[in-house]
Structures are given as structure tokens and as C-alpha cells.
Design a protein around this motif. Structure first.
Motif, mmCIF file in Angstrom:
data_model
loop_
_atom_site.group_PDB
_atom_site.id
_atom_site.type_symbol
_atom_site.label_atom_id
_atom_site.label_comp_id
_atom_site.label_asym_id
_atom_site.label_seq_id
_atom_site.Cartn_x
_atom_site.Cartn_y
_atom_site.Cartn_z
ATOM 1 N N ARG A 122 -0.429 5.965 5.961
ATOM 2 C CA ARG A 122 -0.560 7.229 6.709
ATOM 3 C C ARG A 122 0.802 7.930 6.793
ATOM 4 O O ARG A 122 1.530 7.824 7.776
ATOM 5 C CB ARG A 122 -1.152 6.958 8.081
ATOM 6 C CG ARG A 122 -2.581 6.423 8.037
ATOM 7 C CD ARG A 122 -3.170 6.288 9.431
ATOM 8 N NE ARG A 122 -3.182 7.580 10.109
ATOM 9 C CZ ARG A 122 -3.355 7.721 11.426
ATOM 10 N NH1 ARG A 122 -3.503 6.649 12.190
ATOM 11 N NH2 ARG A 122 -3.357 8.925 11.970
ATOM 12 N N THR A 123 1.109 8.641 5.739
ATOM 13 C CA THR A 123 2.409 9.308 5.639
ATOM 14 C C THR A 123 2.579 10.428 6.651
ATOM 15 O O THR A 123 3.706 10.870 6.914
ATOM 16 C CB THR A 123 2.596 9.897 4.231
ATOM 17 O OG1 THR A 123 1.569 10.865 3.984
ATOM 18 C CG2 THR A 123 2.525 8.816 3.176
ATOM 19 N N ARG B 172 -4.781 3.809 2.071
ATOM 20 C CA ARG B 172 -3.630 4.695 1.981
ATOM 21 C C ARG B 172 -2.714 4.487 3.183
ATOM 22 O O ARG B 172 -3.171 4.180 4.292
ATOM 23 C CB ARG B 172 -4.037 6.173 1.897
ATOM 24 C CG ARG B 172 -4.717 6.715 3.145
ATOM 25 C CD ARG B 172 -4.977 8.217 3.033
ATOM 26 N NE ARG B 172 -3.740 8.978 3.071
ATOM 27 C CZ ARG B 172 -3.196 9.456 4.197
ATOM 28 N NH1 ARG B 172 -3.772 9.217 5.378
ATOM 29 N NH2 ARG B 172 -2.087 10.151 4.151
ATOM 30 N N VAL C 61 0.840 -1.199 0.000
ATOM 31 C CA VAL C 61 0.000 0.000 0.000
ATOM 32 C C VAL C 61 0.876 1.250 0.000
ATOM 33 O O VAL C 61 0.608 2.217 -0.722
ATOM 34 C CB VAL C 61 -0.943 -0.002 1.218
ATOM 35 C CG1 VAL C 61 -1.720 1.307 1.290
ATOM 36 C CG2 VAL C 61 -1.905 -1.192 1.148
ATOM 37 N N ARG C 62 1.936 1.235 0.782
ATOM 38 C CA ARG C 62 2.839 2.390 0.856
ATOM 39 C C ARG C 62 3.415 2.729 -0.511
ATOM 40 O O ARG C 62 3.513 3.908 -0.890
ATOM 41 C CB ARG C 62 3.969 2.104 1.844
ATOM 42 C CG ARG C 62 4.947 3.253 2.033
ATOM 43 C CD ARG C 62 6.036 2.876 3.022
ATOM 44 N NE ARG C 62 6.930 1.850 2.502
ATOM 45 C CZ ARG C 62 7.995 2.106 1.759
ATOM 46 N NH1 ARG C 62 8.300 3.345 1.429
ATOM 47 N NH2 ARG C 62 8.765 1.122 1.328
ATOM 48 N N GLY D 10 2.103 1.792 -3.412
ATOM 49 C CA GLY D 10 1.087 1.882 -4.448
ATOM 50 C C GLY D 10 0.993 0.655 -5.327
ATOM 51 O O GLY D 10 0.337 0.685 -6.377
ATOM 52 N N ALA E 177 -9.472 5.077 2.299
ATOM 53 C CA ALA E 177 -9.483 6.331 1.554
ATOM 54 C C ALA E 177 -10.690 6.333 0.621
ATOM 55 O O ALA E 177 -11.716 5.715 0.902
ATOM 56 C CB ALA E 177 -8.174 6.490 0.796
ATOM 57 N N THR F 292 -10.306 2.149 -1.487
ATOM 58 C CA THR F 292 -8.841 2.138 -1.517
ATOM 59 C C THR F 292 -8.290 2.311 -0.111
ATOM 60 O O THR F 292 -8.979 2.774 0.797
ATOM 61 C CB THR F 292 -8.284 3.255 -2.422
ATOM 62 O OG1 THR F 292 -8.650 4.521 -1.883
ATOM 63 C CG2 THR F 292 -8.787 3.109 -3.838
ATOM 64 N N ASP G 56 6.337 9.945 3.045
ATOM 65 C CA ASP G 56 6.324 9.705 1.601
ATOM 66 C C ASP G 56 7.430 10.488 0.906
ATOM 67 O O ASP G 56 7.588 10.425 -0.300
ATOM 68 C CB ASP G 56 4.968 10.092 1.009
ATOM 69 C CG ASP G 56 4.763 9.547 -0.391
ATOM 70 O OD1 ASP G 56 5.235 8.415 -0.665
ATOM 71 O OD2 ASP G 56 4.148 10.242 -1.216
ATOM 72 N N VAL H 186 -3.632 -1.255 -3.716
ATOM 73 C CA VAL H 186 -4.238 -0.279 -2.802
ATOM 74 C C VAL H 186 -5.694 -0.581 -2.472
ATOM 75 O O VAL H 186 -6.354 0.206 -1.800
ATOM 76 C CB VAL H 186 -4.132 1.150 -3.375
ATOM 77 C CG1 VAL H 186 -2.687 1.577 -3.483
ATOM 78 C CG2 VAL H 186 -4.827 1.267 -4.730
#
Length: 426
Positions: free
Chosen positions: A81-82, A79, A26-27, A29, A64, A77, A105, A32
Motif C-alpha cells: 500500500r504505497t 500489493r 511484495v513491496r 515485486g 489486488a 495478487t 514507491d 506477489v
């Protein structure tokens, strides 16, 4: 976290392994949505749901927006959590300090730059650098620091975070840079040669997992960062790429390292300044001579800018330096066979004037097979390049190298990252 068992590093359950993989997918991409994760991993729908729920509970992932529908119910989707942590990069050069703060990120949130002489020693330099970092963090929202990367303009033992006999850094030999930052910010720290940060930035720019690349920096000093099959190549002790102290046949100039005839003593930025002053004292005229007459303290940047404006003395100095650097790079090409060579630094900022000489020497002196698909170019003009490269290095160490050690903690800690044990999920 209650009921957490502790095992020696390397021991992982299937649950932890799949959970780590899902977070990273997921991080990056790569997948996702829950259905995508199932297709990529081969895990059943129930197992995927359980793993995702656990990652959400731990704070790594969150739901998301909805993805486009392919005919049925649109999947939600996920995401990474940056915003949960900050990465700090502190790039120390021979004559500057550059610090930056990013999210997880790599998006740069704040940065600062100031002139500084690294020869002022570790205590004064690190006090100044940390004050700059503190100011940036104080202007933020209090999000904790997850990792720091420090770049130094000299050889570094990557395992210990200590510089080793750095030629232009008096008083720094063996200094425990890593611990100094870890104690102040309570976060894991990685210390590396400054050119490796630039090489990591070029690697990230190309997003090629199998790239073979050389970043050659020609600034005050000279060094190279090596990327082999997408990985930084530091060598057995961190000295790989230190081309500035390769002997130039017939050269008699004394280098700052104390030896005679080093490439840096012939073609480095400080050597160009030395030779420019000598030529001006001998009667040379032009823009550089006028600048000295006006009281300007010459720097490598002055020589580069004068060459770009057509000053004959500066052009001759830059071209002579490029020919010597080109010979050293040609030797690296024959041994390393990279696909890309990126040339950067203050002296190389003259662009094609410098690059043309390097290309000529490389193609003259390297094997045809080694240069058949070789791309030689100057670095993009990006003042944030050291920060971007440092972030790439931090993300690699956090999420590809040490993630199993600290994942159960919910965030990286010094003890987990640099310790010898790994905590598993309950």
C-alpha cells in the motif's frame, strides 16, 4: 497497540522475521501471490496465509487483481500500500532549493524549485525550505509523512545529521538539521551530502545490487558519491568522496575552504566564473564578454551554455576544468575500481565537450585493469534526479535498515527509528 513487548534491538521472533520479509518481497515485486511467497520462503501454505493476513491487518498489504491462471484456480495478487505514507526530499544546493513529495514507491506527486544562496545561513534557509514543503503537503490529501531526506552541499556526519565544517555554508557547522525537520514533521529524517543523493538515484536507475559506481558532480563545487557493491560508501565519518578539496599540484588559487590549490578552486563552477571575469577584464571577447557587458551576473550555467554555443573563452575554461577533474577521477579509479562513472552538474552539462577530456585523462592515468570494463558517461538530463535519489535513500533506510525497529508501530516514528529498542508483535 495492546500487549506489545519491548526488547533490545536485534532480538526478533521467527514470526516477525518472516513477516518483514514477506512485506518487502511484495513491496519489491519479488513475490506477489501467496503461492509465490511460499515457494520463495519455504513456508507452508497455512503459515503464509497467517503472515499475509497479519500484514493486511496492519495495513501494509492488500489483495489486488488475480494473476494469470496456470491451469488451476487463479491466485490473487498482493500489493504493497504505497499510498499510506509520503516521503519528502529537500535537496539544498549552493544556489538552489529543490523539494519533492512522493508515495512509498517513489512516484513523484509534487515538487518545487527556487533559486537560493545557501550562504544565507541555516535558519533562513530551513525556514524557506520547510515553507516550500508545507505548501506541497497542504495541496495533498493529508497522508502522513513517513520519512524525510535532506541533501546538503557539504560534508555531513550521517549518524547525527549535522554538517561538519562545510566550506560554502557559513554558520552551518554542527547545525542540527535532522532534529529541526523531525520536530516539524514528526517523522524520521536522514541528512546526507547532496552528491550521495545523486549517486543513490543512479544506483536506483540501474537496479544492480552489486554495482560499483562513482557519481562525480561538477557544479558550483565539486564532489563525488561512491557506491560500493550497491551500498553508498560514506567512510568512517561521512567524508568519503570529497574530491573537491584534493590538492592540485602547482595550483595557487585560494579555495573557499581557506586552503590553497584545491581542485574546486581550479575547476569548480565558481572558479570558472572567476576566471571568465578575469579574462574578460583582460580583453577577451565573445558571447560571455557580451553577456557581462549587458549586465549579466555570470553563473556556471552561463559558462556551460556559452561553451555549448561555441564561445572560445568558455570552451577553453570548460576543457581546462575537465582535464583537472579527470586527473582526480583517475586517482579514484585506481583506488576504487568502479564499473561506472557518471558525471553531472552544471559545468558537466556541456556533455561530450567535458566528458571527452575526462575520458582521456582517466584512460591515460589509470591502470589498464581498472579501466578495462569502465563505462564513463554523463548523467541523464533529469531535473528530478535529487528527489529520485533522496527517495531511494529513504526507502533503503526505512525498509532495509530500520524496518524491524518500527514495524510493530504500523508506521515509522522518530523514537523507533533512531531509538535503541524494537517492539515485537503481540
Amino acid at each position: 497497540m495492546a500487549n506489545v513487548s519491548t526488547l533490545r534491538f536485534g532480538a526478533q521472533t521467527d514470526e516477525v522475521t518472516s513477516l518483514l520479509r514477506i512485506v518487502n518481497m511484495v513491496r519489491l515485486g519479488d513475490a506477489v501471490t501467496r503461492p509465490e511467497i511460499g515457494r520463495v520462503t519455504g513456508l507452508g501454505r497455512g503459515v503464509v496465509a497467517q503472515r499475509v493476513d497479519r500484514a493486511v491487518e496492519m495495513g501494509f498489504l492488500e489483495d489486488a487483481e488475480y494473476a494469470p491462471s496456470s491451469g488451476g484456480r487463479a491466485p490473487r495478487t498482493l500489493r504493497f500500500r504505497t499510498e499510506r505514507g509520503r516521503i519528502v526530499v529537500c535537496a539544498l544546493g549552493g544556489l538552489h532549493i529543490h523539494v519533492g513529495v512522493t508515495d512509498l514507491d517513489g512516484a513523484i506527486l509534487a515538487e518545487a524549485h527556487r533559486a537560493w544562496d545557501i550562504a544565507r545561513g541555516p535558519e533562513e534557509t530551513l525556514a524557506t525550505a520547510t515553507a516550500m514543503v508545507d505548501e506541497l503537503l497542504a495541496a495533498g490529501d493529508g497522508t502522513p509523512v513517513w520519512a524525510l531526506v535532506v541533501g546538503l552541499p557539504g560534508p555531513v556526519d550521517f549518524e547525527t545529521g549535522r554538517p561538519v565544517a562545510p566550506p560554502i555554508m557559513p554558520g552551518w557547522n554542527g547545525y542540527d538539521v535532522r532534529t529541526a525537520f523531525e520536530q516539524r514533521y514528526d517523522a524520521p529524517v536522514w541528512v546526507d551530502n547532496d552528491v550521495n543523493l545523486l549517486a543513490a538515484g543512479e544506483r536506483a536507475r540501474r537496479r544492480d545490487e552489486s554495482i560499483d559506481l562513482i557519481y562525480c558532480k561538477v557544479g558550483t563545487g565539486i564532489g563525488a558519491g561512491l557506491v560500493s557493491h550497491g551500498r553508498l560508501h560514506r567512510g568512517a565519518n561521512g567524508a568519503a568522496g570529497d574530491m573537491g578539496h584534493v590538492r592540485v599540484p602547482g595550483a595557487e588559487q585560494v579555495c573557499r575552504c581557506g586552503k590553497t590549490g584545491c581542485l574546486e578552486a581550479v575547476a569548480g563552477g565558481w572558479a570558472l566564473v572567476r576566471d571568465a571575469r578575469a579574462a574578460i577584464d583582460g580583453g577577451a571577447t565573445g558571447a560571455l564578454a557580451d553577456a557581462v557587458a549587458a549586465g549579466t551576473e555570470l553563473t556556471p550555467e552561463h559558462v556551460a551554455r556559452a561553451a555549448e554555443r561555441g564561445d572560445p573563452l568558455a570552451i577553453s575554461l570548460v576543457q581546462a576544468a575537465a582535464r583537472q577533474v579527470g586527473e582526480a577521477v583517475a586517482a579514484l579509479v585506481n583506488m576504487f575500481n568502479p564499473g561506472v562513472i557518471v558525471v553531472g552538474g552544471a559545468v558537466a552539462s556541456t556533455g561530450e565537450l567535458f566528458l571527452a577530456e575526462i575520458r582521456q585523462r582517466v584512460y591515460e592515468l589509470s591502470l589498464p585493469l581498472a579501466t578495462r570494463d569502465l563505462d564513463i558517461r554523463t548523467s541523464e538530463s533529469d531535473s528530478s534526479a535529487p528527489v529520485r535519489g533522496g527517495v531511494d535513500l529513504a526507502l533503503e533506510q526505512l525498509f532495509e535498515v530500520s524496518l524491524p525497529r518500527w514495524f510493530a508501530e504500523g508506521r515509522p516514528t522518530v523514537a523507533a527509528v533512531h531509538g535503541a529498542s524494537v517492539r515485537l508483535l503481540p
